[in-house]
Design a protein around this motif. Structure first.
Motif, PDB file in Angstrom:
ATOM      1  N   UNK A 100       0.695  -1.288  -0.009  1.00 18.95           N
ATOM      2  CA  UNK A 100       0.021  -0.090  -0.003  1.00 18.95           C
ATOM      3  C   UNK A 100       0.948   1.082  -0.045  1.00 18.95           C
ATOM      4  N   UNK A 101       1.965   1.199   0.792  1.00 24.90           N
ATOM      5  CA  UNK A 101       2.866   2.466   0.648  1.00 24.90           C
ATOM      6  C   UNK A 101       3.379   2.651  -0.578  1.00 24.90           C
ATOM      7  N   UNK A 102       3.996   1.539  -1.152  1.00 25.05           N
ATOM      8  CA  UNK A 102       4.596   1.697  -2.535  1.00 25.05           C
ATOM      9  C   UNK A 102       3.534   2.255  -3.347  1.00 25.05           C
ATOM     10  N   UNK A 103       2.344   1.767  -3.493  1.00 23.12           N
ATOM     11  CA  UNK A 103       1.313   2.066  -4.393  1.00 23.12           C
ATOM     12  C   UNK A 103       1.031   3.680  -4.099  1.00 23.12           C
ATOM     13  N   UNK A 104       0.815   4.217  -2.983  1.00 21.08           N
ATOM     14  CA  UNK A 104       0.630   5.456  -2.602  1.00 21.08           C
ATOM     15  C   UNK A 104       1.806   6.588  -2.985  1.00 21.08           C
ATOM     16  N   UNK A 105       3.081   5.851  -2.895  1.00 24.41           N
ATOM     17  CA  UNK A 105       4.410   6.631  -3.327  1.00 24.41           C
ATOM     18  C   UNK A 105       4.136   6.921  -4.861  1.00 24.41           C
ATOM     19  N   UNK A 106       3.744   5.733  -5.326  1.00 27.01           N
ATOM     20  CA  UNK A 106       3.831   5.947  -6.997  1.00 27.01           C
ATOM     21  C   UNK A 106       2.846   6.630  -7.614  1.00 27.01           C
ATOM     22  N   UNK A 116       8.920  12.976  -0.857  1.00 29.09           N
ATOM     23  CA  UNK A 116      10.420  12.559  -1.580  1.00 29.09           C
ATOM     24  C   UNK A 116      11.160  11.691  -0.706  1.00 29.09           C
ATOM     25  N   UNK A 117      11.472  12.127   0.599  1.00 29.85           N
ATOM     26  CA  UNK A 117      12.086  11.725   1.666  1.00 29.85           C
ATOM     27  C   UNK A 117      11.727  10.034   1.971  1.00 29.85           C
ATOM     28  N   UNK A 118      10.494   9.876   1.835  1.00 27.45           N
ATOM     29  CA  UNK A 118       9.957   8.614   1.912  1.00 27.45           C
ATOM     30  C   UNK A 118      10.369   7.707   0.998  1.00 27.45           C
ATOM     31  N   UNK A 119      10.212   8.175  -0.239  1.00 33.85           N
ATOM     32  CA  UNK A 119      10.488   7.411  -1.421  1.00 33.85           C
ATOM     33  C   UNK A 119      12.085   7.149  -1.306  1.00 33.85           C
ATOM     34  N   UNK A 120      12.964   8.254  -1.068  1.00 29.89           N
ATOM     35  CA  UNK A 120      14.455   7.889  -1.268  1.00 29.89           C
ATOM     36  C   UNK A 120      14.576   6.924  -0.024  1.00 29.89           C
ATOM     37  N   UNK A 121      14.066   6.913   1.364  1.00 30.76           N
ATOM     38  CA  UNK A 121      14.372   6.023   2.318  1.00 30.76           C
ATOM     39  C   UNK A 121      13.987   4.633   1.818  1.00 30.76           C
ATOM     40  N   UNK A 122      12.831   4.498   1.021  1.00 39.93           N
ATOM     41  CA  UNK A 122      12.407   3.134   0.317  1.00 39.93           C
ATOM     42  C   UNK A 122      13.377   2.569  -0.425  1.00 39.93           C
TER      43      UNK A 122
END
Length: 273
Positions: free
Chosen positions: A3-9, A29-35
């Motif tokens: 769900x987190x990945x879908x939300x970021x996408x 974007x910080x969440x994305x780079x953390x992932x």
């Protein structure tokens, strides 16, 4: 996909002009780079049939991070440094389980290193790159943007893995598990090195380089087969002029497939980890 990945996408598909006006964009974007750093999202993934494909939304997200960054002075670097604000060098600490030897190495924000990796100085790992558990990144190595390195891989001194962000559909360089990449090898343009392959020092490959398999009497292109041992070779250049001068062309050659003696000469010492 979580769900987190879908939300970021979904979030990163928003037009950049709108993201510029969103006060939460830097945090997202910080969440994305953390992932990316955790390996929860990857710039490329292997399908069930073994084919590697680019994750275009991930590569697009990295471009968004660059687009929304400001150019800032980064403190603490000898001689000074100026770079993009959202993708500065990472801060590695013991909790990451990574051994980062001091001496000029830089791991950029959004580059992922799994626990158990060792990075010798000086080396550079760019945004979107991934290096798997137990791998060794030796001195003067470049792991370019979005390049994917598997587990228990040895990238020897001065290895260059080319990066690729654009076009977003282009597959990056991939080195699969247990491969050994000899000193001063260069891998570019999305070439894939399959698991347990060994490249002798000085081998240079692109996705269009023809590799001559002397064991099976065939030519391969775009990838090194699993377990193949590749050395630099040459073949005669065509034409009367080339023949008269004795000219030859670079031609990488598979001389054998990995066996016990190869394993013994490429083993990664656990003591170093």
């Amino acid at each position: 996909m979580t769900t987190v990945t879908t939300d970021l996408q979904d979030y990163l598909s928003t037009p950049v002009a709108q993201l510029r006006e969103d006060p939460a964009s830097a945090e997202r974007l910080g969440e994305f780079l953390d992932a990316l750093e955790a390996g929860e999202v990857r710039a490329a993934e292997r399908d069930s049939d073994g084919t590697w494909r680019a994750n275009t939304w991930v590569k697009s997200g990295i471009l968004v991070a660059f687009a929304l960054s400001e150019t800032v002075t980064l403190p603490g670097w000898p001689g000074g440094a100026v770079d993009k604000s959202l993708v500065p060098p990472r801060q590695i600490d013991p909790a990451h389980g990574i051994r980062l030897v001091p001496g000029g190495t830089s791991v950029r924000r959004g580059a992922g290193l799994a626990a158990g990796t060792v990075v010798m100085p000086p080396s550079y790992l760019n945004t979107g790159a991934w290096v798997g558990a137990g791998s060794m990144v030796d001195s003067h190595v470049l792991v370019g943007s979005c390049a994917q390195v598997g587990e228990r891989v040895h990238l020897s001194t001065a290895v260059q893995l080319g990066g690729v962000l654009e076009p977003v559909g282009a597959t990056p360089v991939v080195v699969e598990d247990d491969a050994f990449i000899g000193a001063q090898c260069g891998l570019y343009e999305g070439v894939v090195v399959r698991e347990r392959a060994v490249l002798a020092p000085g081998v240079t490959l692109t996705s269009r380089t023809v590799i001559y398999d002397l064991v099976n009497g065939r030519e391969v292109q775009g990838e090194v087969p699993a377990g193949a041992v590749v050395v630099p070779g040459s073949r005669p250049a065509r034409g009367e002029y080339a023949e008269r001068l004795g000219l030859s062309l670079y031609a990488p050659v598979i001389v054998k497939y990995r066996d016990g003696s190869t394993d013994a000469s490429t083993v990664l010492e656990e003591a170093l980890r």
